[in-house]
Design an enzyme around this catalytic site. Structure first.
Site, short mmCIF file in Angstrom:
data_model
loop_
_atom_site.label_atom_id
_atom_site.label_comp_id
_atom_site.label_asym_id
_atom_site.label_seq_id
_atom_site.Cartn_x
_atom_site.Cartn_y
_atom_site.Cartn_z
N CYS A 115 30.26 52.30 35.23
CA CYS A 115 29.93 51.12 36.04
C CYS A 115 28.77 51.38 37.00
CB CYS A 115 31.14 50.65 36.83
SG CYS A 115 32.53 50.24 35.78
N HIS A 255 29.83 47.13 43.57
CA HIS A 255 30.34 46.95 42.21
C HIS A 255 31.59 46.08 42.29
CE1 HIS A 255 31.84 47.47 38.28
NE2 HIS A 255 32.79 48.33 38.60
N ASN A 285 35.27 42.41 36.15
CA ASN A 285 34.47 43.64 36.26
C ASN A 285 33.55 43.74 35.04
OD1 ASN A 285 33.53 46.26 36.19
ND2 ASN A 285 35.51 47.21 36.64
O1 UT7 Z 1 35.04 49.72 37.48
C1 UT7 Z 1 35.25 50.96 38.09
C2 UT7 Z 1 36.51 51.61 37.72
N1 UT7 Z 1 37.67 50.79 37.83
C3 UT7 Z 1 38.32 50.63 38.99
O2 UT7 Z 1 37.86 51.04 40.02
C4 UT7 Z 1 39.67 49.97 38.90
C5 UT7 Z 1 40.54 50.48 39.99
N2 UT7 Z 1 41.93 50.09 39.88
C6 UT7 Z 1 42.40 48.85 40.10
O3 UT7 Z 1 41.65 47.93 40.33
C7 UT7 Z 1 43.89 48.66 40.14
O4 UT7 Z 1 44.52 49.92 40.16
C8 UT7 Z 1 44.46 47.81 38.96
C9 UT7 Z 1 44.03 46.37 39.12
C10 UT7 Z 1 43.94 48.37 37.65
C11 UT7 Z 1 45.98 47.86 38.97
O5 UT7 Z 1 46.48 47.41 40.21
P1 UT7 Z 1 47.62 48.24 40.96
O6 UT7 Z 1 47.96 47.48 42.15
O7 UT7 Z 1 47.09 49.63 41.10
O8 UT7 Z 1 48.81 48.14 39.95
P2 UT7 Z 1 49.59 49.31 39.20
O9 UT7 Z 1 48.72 49.89 38.13
O10 UT7 Z 1 50.16 50.24 40.22
O11 UT7 Z 1 50.76 48.50 38.54
C12 UT7 Z 1 51.74 47.84 39.33
C13 UT7 Z 1 52.67 47.10 38.40
C14 UT7 Z 1 53.20 47.95 37.23
O12 UT7 Z 1 54.54 47.58 37.00
P3 UT7 Z 1 55.74 48.47 37.57
O13 UT7 Z 1 55.54 49.82 36.97
O14 UT7 Z 1 55.59 48.43 39.04
O15 UT7 Z 1 56.94 47.73 37.05
C15 UT7 Z 1 52.34 47.52 36.08
O16 UT7 Z 1 52.98 47.70 34.84
O17 UT7 Z 1 51.99 46.00 37.79
C16 UT7 Z 1 52.15 46.05 36.37
N3 UT7 Z 1 50.95 45.51 35.75
C17 UT7 Z 1 50.82 44.20 35.45
N4 UT7 Z 1 51.65 43.16 35.61
C18 UT7 Z 1 51.21 41.95 35.21
C19 UT7 Z 1 49.81 46.15 35.40
N5 UT7 Z 1 48.95 45.28 34.86
C20 UT7 Z 1 49.54 44.07 34.89
C21 UT7 Z 1 49.14 42.78 34.47
N6 UT7 Z 1 50.00 41.76 34.68
N7 UT7 Z 1 47.93 42.54 33.94
#
Ligand code: UT7
Length: 334
Positions: A115, A255, A285
């Protein structure tokens, strides 16, 4: 050495809008979750595989930047493209964009920095003007990430989108322009975000079928923390190098990965969100394309004025992160 001025911006987004509600029918997700955790409402997807290739999206963005600057394609001597989704494994997206623009004689190459590709390309472009005497350099960020996404993986497919942004850089003895760039990488963390292989023509985007080994993989949670730390550090580095305070910066163009990352960076830098340009709700993104798309919208929308200090900050796969501090001199809006 001449100063390096930004004289035009442009962007091009694919026509198809994929909303969070559309995604509810594809994976187990909800509009509410995506908005709350990312700030994204919709994204553009390049569904027309013949017309919305990486090369064509990039070339359209470039043409708009050239029109704003009043420069003809044949005057371009260098094209540098940040992308991880060129149409082919090789040649570069830059060479294919060169063909689209009908430029016979130029140096054209890609930069792969996740990115951060656009910022890495911007540094190379500024140096080609300062050191090698280039006169008209196109810097493009373009991605068709939809083609390497696993449409069964809700952790990634809701986040990303397609698009292109471009700027034109030119030498000018006048004050201002690109003041500094800072680039950093940490290869030890490469496996937080990667794709095995594949390019944007293979598979075609229309194939929202089962997961294939080359699809993009990401550890979002760990990346999130690195993103906040790296973005704030590289912003401070840019300010320090230029002897500026954050209050001297009119607009930060980060970004566009996640609104919560941007809020956390704003808090660390101790400035309000009103000084961040944010458009991720519309496009998600778009990797290398996110900063030049945002810059074009900010410029055409009058959010940036000549004399403003504009700070660009990026973070992405590699890991890579970078900044560019620009004393704005471009007063054209279209
Ligand atoms: O572009 C440069 C590189 N990329 C980044 O910098 C991205 C950085 N990361 C993020 O933006 C965030 O970490 C995400 C948006 C990817 C994820 O958000 P989060 O708040 O870190 O969520 P998480 O991965 O900790 O997941 C929390 C929960 C999980 O369920 P459990 O285990 O708590 O039951 C996931 O399975 O949310 C669940 N989950 C979803 N639920 C509904 C993950 N994706 C989804 C989804 N819809 N699309």
């Amino acid at each position: 050495m001449p100063n390096v001025h930004l004289t035009g911006t442009g962007c091009c987004l694919p026509e198809h809008v994929l909303t969070n509600h559309d995604l509810e029918a594809i994976v187990d997700t909800s509009d509410e979750w995506i908005r709350r955790r990312t700030g994204i409402c919709e994204r553009r997807i390049a569904r027309n595989i013949d017309d919305e290739t990486t090369a064509r999206l990039g070339a359209r963005a470039a043409r708009k930047a050239l029109a704003m600057a009043g420069v003809e394609p044949e005057d371009i001597d260098t094209i540098i493209v940040g992308t991880v989704t060129a149409d082919r494994q090789f040649p570069s997206a830059a060479c294919m964009i060169q063909k689209e623009l009908g430029i016979a004689d130029a140096a054209a190459y890609d930069v792969s920095a996740g990115c951060s590709g656009f910022i890495f390309a911007l540094e190379a472009a500024a140096n080609s003007i300062r050191v090698n005497g280039a006169a008209n350099v196109l810097v493009i960020g373009v991605e068709r990430l939809s083609s390497i996404l696993n449409w069964n993986d809700r952790n990634t497919c809701v986040l990303l989108g397609d698009g292109a942004g471009a700027i034109l850089l030119q030498p000018d003895p006048g004050p201002g322009g690109v003041l500094t760039t800072h680039l950093r990488s940490d290869g030890a963390q490469w496996d937080l975000l990667y794709a095995e292989y594949g390019n944007s023509s293979n598979p075609p985007i229309a194939d929202m079928g089962p997961a294939k080994p080359f699809f993009l993989k990401m550890e979002g949670n760990r990346l999130f923390k690195h993103a906040v730390t790296c973005l704030s550090r590289i912003a401070r580095m840019a300010l320090e190098k230029n002897g500026l305070d954050i209050d001297d910066v009119a607009l930060v163009v980060p970004h566009q990965a996640n609104i919560r990352i941007i809020r956390a960076v704003a808090e660390k830098l101790n400035i309000g969100m009103d000084r961040f340009f944010v458009n991720l709700s519309k496009y998600g993104n778009t990797s290398s394309a996110s900063i030049p798309i945002a810059l074009d919208e900010a410029q055409r929308g009058g959010r940036i004025q000549p004399g403003d200090n504009v700070l660009l900050i990026s973070f992405g796969a590699g890991l890579t992160w970078g900044s560019a501090l620009i004393k704005w001199t471009c007063d054209r809006r279209e």
